[in-house]
Design a protein around this motif. Structure first.
Motif, PDB file in Angstrom:
ATOM      1  N   MET A 121       0.681  -1.359  -0.062  1.00 42.53           N
ATOM      2  CA  MET A 121      -0.109   0.072   0.007  1.00 42.53           C
ATOM      3  C   MET A 121       0.856   1.462   0.122  1.00 42.53           C
ATOM      4  O   MET A 121       2.099   1.135   0.415  1.00 42.53           O
ATOM      5  CB  MET A 121      -0.885  -0.037   1.189  1.00 42.53           C
ATOM      6  N   VAL A 122       0.137   2.525  -0.373  1.00 47.27           N
ATOM      7  CA  VAL A 122       0.670   3.662  -0.479  1.00 47.27           C
ATOM      8  C   VAL A 122      -0.253   4.719   0.819  1.00 47.27           C
ATOM      9  O   VAL A 122      -1.495   4.427   0.288  1.00 47.27           O
ATOM     10  CB  VAL A 122       1.075   4.246  -1.456  1.00 47.27           C
ATOM     11  N   MET A 123       0.079   5.314   1.617  1.00 42.68           N
ATOM     12  CA  MET A 123      -0.811   6.347   2.050  1.00 42.68           C
ATOM     13  C   MET A 123      -0.421   7.746   2.163  1.00 42.68           C
ATOM     14  O   MET A 123       0.946   7.795   2.481  1.00 42.68           O
ATOM     15  CB  MET A 123      -1.176   5.739   3.492  1.00 42.68           C
ATOM     16  N   GLY A 124      -1.006   8.559   1.829  1.00 47.02           N
ATOM     17  CA  GLY A 124      -0.689  10.211   1.980  1.00 47.02           C
ATOM     18  C   GLY A 124      -1.940  11.021   2.053  1.00 47.02           C
ATOM     19  O   GLY A 124      -2.990  10.561   1.967  1.00 47.02           O
ATOM     20  N   GLU A 125      -1.504  12.223   2.283  1.00 49.94           N
ATOM     21  CA  GLU A 125      -2.632  13.172   2.376  1.00 49.94           C
ATOM     22  C   GLU A 125      -2.327  14.586   1.458  1.00 49.94           C
ATOM     23  O   GLU A 125      -1.180  14.712   1.140  1.00 49.94           O
ATOM     24  CB  GLU A 125      -2.711  13.941   3.736  1.00 49.94           C
ATOM     25  N   SER A 126      -3.416  15.305   0.780  1.00 51.09           N
ATOM     26  CA  SER A 126      -3.114  16.358   0.215  1.00 51.09           C
ATOM     27  C   SER A 126      -4.073  17.386   0.876  1.00 51.09           C
ATOM     28  O   SER A 126      -5.231  17.156   1.106  1.00 51.09           O
ATOM     29  CB  SER A 126      -3.471  16.275  -1.250  1.00 51.09           C
ATOM     30  N   ILE A 127      -3.566  18.683   0.975  1.00 48.61           N
ATOM     31  CA  ILE A 127      -4.438  19.772   1.290  1.00 48.61           C
ATOM     32  C   ILE A 127      -4.372  20.668   0.001  1.00 48.61           C
ATOM     33  O   ILE A 127      -3.469  21.341  -0.483  1.00 48.61           O
ATOM     34  CB  ILE A 127      -3.766  20.486   2.315  1.00 48.61           C
ATOM     35  N   THR A 128      -5.703  20.946  -0.546  1.00 48.03           N
ATOM     36  CA  THR A 128      -5.794  21.660  -1.573  1.00 48.03           C
ATOM     37  C   THR A 128      -6.528  22.939  -1.053  1.00 48.03           C
ATOM     38  O   THR A 128      -7.297  23.167  -0.592  1.00 48.03           O
ATOM     39  CB  THR A 128      -6.861  20.988  -2.804  1.00 48.03           C
ATOM     40  N   TYR A 129      -5.600  24.337  -1.443  1.00 47.00           N
ATOM     41  CA  TYR A 129      -5.892  25.544  -1.099  1.00 47.00           C
ATOM     42  C   TYR A 129      -7.242  25.793  -1.691  1.00 47.00           C
ATOM     43  O   TYR A 129      -7.577  25.763  -2.916  1.00 47.00           O
ATOM     44  CB  TYR A 129      -4.939  26.490  -1.348  1.00 47.00           C
ATOM     45  N   PRO A 130      -7.987  26.958  -0.998  1.00 48.48           N
ATOM     46  CA  PRO A 130      -9.259  27.351  -1.621  1.00 48.48           C
ATOM     47  C   PRO A 130      -8.966  27.862  -3.023  1.00 48.48           C
ATOM     48  O   PRO A 130      -8.229  28.628  -3.233  1.00 48.48           O
ATOM     49  CB  PRO A 130      -9.635  28.432  -0.933  1.00 48.48           C
ATOM     50  N   GLY A 131     -10.025  27.429  -3.909  1.00 48.95           N
ATOM     51  CA  GLY A 131     -10.177  27.901  -5.285  1.00 48.95           C
ATOM     52  C   GLY A 131      -8.997  27.440  -6.041  1.00 48.95           C
ATOM     53  O   GLY A 131      -8.825  27.872  -7.415  1.00 48.95           O
ATOM     54  N   LYS A 132      -8.163  26.456  -5.748  1.00 53.50           N
ATOM     55  CA  LYS A 132      -6.930  26.115  -6.389  1.00 53.50           C
ATOM     56  C   LYS A 132      -7.220  24.495  -6.921  1.00 53.50           C
ATOM     57  O   LYS A 132      -8.297  23.926  -6.458  1.00 53.50           O
ATOM     58  CB  LYS A 132      -5.880  25.972  -5.759  1.00 53.50           C
ATOM     59  N   TRP A 133      -6.072  23.982  -7.561  1.00 51.55           N
ATOM     60  CA  TRP A 133      -6.116  22.696  -8.079  1.00 51.55           C
ATOM     61  C   TRP A 133      -5.342  21.936  -7.475  1.00 51.55           C
ATOM     62  O   TRP A 133      -4.286  22.264  -6.895  1.00 51.55           O
ATOM     63  CB  TRP A 133      -5.830  22.452  -9.592  1.00 51.55           C
TER      64      TRP A 133
ATOM     65  N   MET B  68      -5.105   6.679  -1.059  1.00 52.03           N
ATOM     66  CA  MET B  68      -4.699   5.440  -0.664  1.00 52.03           C
ATOM     67  C   MET B  68      -4.167   4.703  -2.190  1.00 52.03           C
ATOM     68  O   MET B  68      -5.295   4.566  -2.922  1.00 52.03           O
ATOM     69  CB  MET B  68      -5.309   4.685   0.125  1.00 52.03           C
ATOM     70  N   ILE B  69      -3.115   4.309  -2.307  1.00 49.07           N
ATOM     71  CA  ILE B  69      -3.048   3.645  -3.451  1.00 49.07           C
ATOM     72  C   ILE B  69      -2.511   2.075  -3.278  1.00 49.07           C
ATOM     73  O   ILE B  69      -2.007   1.805  -2.088  1.00 49.07           O
ATOM     74  CB  ILE B  69      -1.740   4.141  -4.256  1.00 49.07           C
ATOM     75  N   ARG B  70      -3.148   1.121  -4.104  1.00 58.49           N
ATOM     76  CA  ARG B  70      -2.706  -0.348  -3.984  1.00 58.49           C
ATOM     77  C   ARG B  70      -1.699  -0.870  -4.960  1.00 58.49           C
ATOM     78  O   ARG B  70      -1.883  -0.583  -6.306  1.00 58.49           O
ATOM     79  CB  ARG B  70      -3.878  -1.130  -4.162  1.00 58.49           C
ATOM     80  N   HIS B  71      -0.429  -1.017  -4.647  1.00 56.96           N
ATOM     81  CA  HIS B  71       0.520  -1.526  -5.597  1.00 56.96           C
ATOM     82  C   HIS B  71      -0.331  -2.890  -6.217  1.00 56.96           C
ATOM     83  O   HIS B  71      -1.057  -3.782  -5.736  1.00 56.96           O
ATOM     84  CB  HIS B  71       1.775  -2.173  -4.758  1.00 56.96           C
ATOM     85  N   LEU B  72       0.235  -3.071  -7.610  1.00 54.53           N
ATOM     86  CA  LEU B  72      -0.202  -4.278  -8.389  1.00 54.53           C
ATOM     87  C   LEU B  72       1.022  -5.320  -8.225  1.00 54.53           C
ATOM     88  O   LEU B  72       2.036  -4.945  -7.954  1.00 54.53           O
ATOM     89  CB  LEU B  72      -0.453  -3.690  -9.626  1.00 54.53           C
ATOM     90  N   GLU B  73       0.487  -6.453  -8.507  1.00 53.09           N
ATOM     91  CA  GLU B  73       1.678  -7.677  -8.411  1.00 53.09           C
ATOM     92  C   GLU B  73       2.635  -7.213  -9.445  1.00 53.09           C
ATOM     93  O   GLU B  73       2.410  -7.032 -10.792  1.00 53.09           O
ATOM     94  CB  GLU B  73       0.950  -8.919  -8.746  1.00 53.09           C
ATOM     95  N   SER B  74       3.864  -7.276  -8.856  1.00 56.31           N
ATOM     96  CA  SER B  74       5.273  -7.021 -10.064  1.00 56.31           C
ATOM     97  C   SER B  74       5.040  -5.462 -10.647  1.00 56.31           C
ATOM     98  O   SER B  74       5.728  -5.248 -11.627  1.00 56.31           O
ATOM     99  CB  SER B  74       5.234  -8.073 -11.094  1.00 56.31           C
TER     100      SER B  74
END
Length: 263
Positions: free
Chosen positions: A154-166, A231-237
């Motif tokens: 697995m991969v785990m992280g967070e993102s904070i998008t500022y108001p009105g932005k991408w 949250m991302i799931r690695h694939l086999e190989s």
């Protein structure tokens, strides 16, 4: 793209995606553990690794004879506390106040030593700063990925998008499935999630499932900060190691790119 909407979570464990049930193509169990003060909850899987991220509240993590206290008032302003354990490890969460914990699980035959991540252990990057007239400036926190935890699926992280932005911009894709869980700094806040040519409005406590291969830029409405736990799931190989940028938009990485109106 599939979206799961929740106004409020019930006490206890609230399922969002299930490896063997709804949204199974995500290859992960994702859910929210909601506890009142003085409540305890135990979790254990004989075949799945597990990561527990404190979204808000005050808790004590207990595992393998160890204890760690964690407190987080704001997922927008503070980096996360996360406990990551392999299959067969029992974790007890004791709530000292009303608390919510995001839980990510997937199958993993490998055994590994448990890791407790404090806020200072999280990598924090500012992406988009100084580019695109600062319209895609966002904070990205990486708890663990293939580089730091190659034993994990697995991969785990967070993102904070500022108001009105991408965020997640310029658009990119990757072969591995991903789950986005959203919060807004005000309950009426909203944003938009794009998956290739499809777009959906996202609101507080929503979850979007992202199949592999689809680009997925995001934007928040003016006035509202948008939190995403990704949250991302690695694939086999085929583990996730990098994003695949959509070629026609890569010119936006140029610091001297001419963008109208020029500022």
């Amino acid at each position: 793209m599939l979206i799961e909407r929740e106004n409020e979570f019930e006490l206890g464990y609230n399922k969002i995606t299930e490896l063997d049930g709804k949204y199974s193509t995500m290859l992960m169990d994702v859910g929210i553990l909601s506890l009142e003060a003085d409540q305890n909850f135990k979790l254990k899987s004989d075949e799945k690794e597990m990561a527990l991220l404190l979204i808000n509240g005050e808790i004590i993590y207990k595992w393998e004879g160890k204890e760690e206290k964690a407190e987080r008032e704001s997922c927008f302003d503070e980096e996360p506390w996360v406990l990551h354990v392999s299959k067969g490890v029992e974790v007890e969460v004791e709530a000292l106040s009303q608390s919510e914990v995001l839980i990510q699980k997937t199958r993993n035959d490998r055994d590994f030593d448990s890791v407790f991540y404090k806020p200072e252990d999280c990598r924090v990057d500012m992406f988009g700063d100084g580019l695109m007239n600062n319209t895609a400036t966002r904070k990205v926190r990486t708890v663990f990925d293939y580089e730091t935890a190659p034993y994990s699926n697995m991969v785990m992280g967070e993102s904070i998008t500022y108001p009105g932005k991408w965020s997640s911009f310029p658009p990119h894709s990757h072969a591995q499935p991903e789950v986005y869980y959203y919060r807004f700094n005000k309950p009426q806040g909203f944003g938009a999630a794009f998956l290739d040519d499809d777009v959906v409005r996202v609101t507080h406590n929503d979850t979007v499932t992202i199949p592999g291969g689809l680009s997925h830029p995001q934007t928040s409405a003016p006035g509202y900060a948008m939190y995403i736990c990704w949250m991302i799931r690695h694939l086999e190989s085929n583990p996730w190691t990098d994003r695949i940028d959509i070629p026609e938009h890569t010119w936006l990485y140029d610091e001297d790119a001419k963008i109208w109106p020029e500022v």
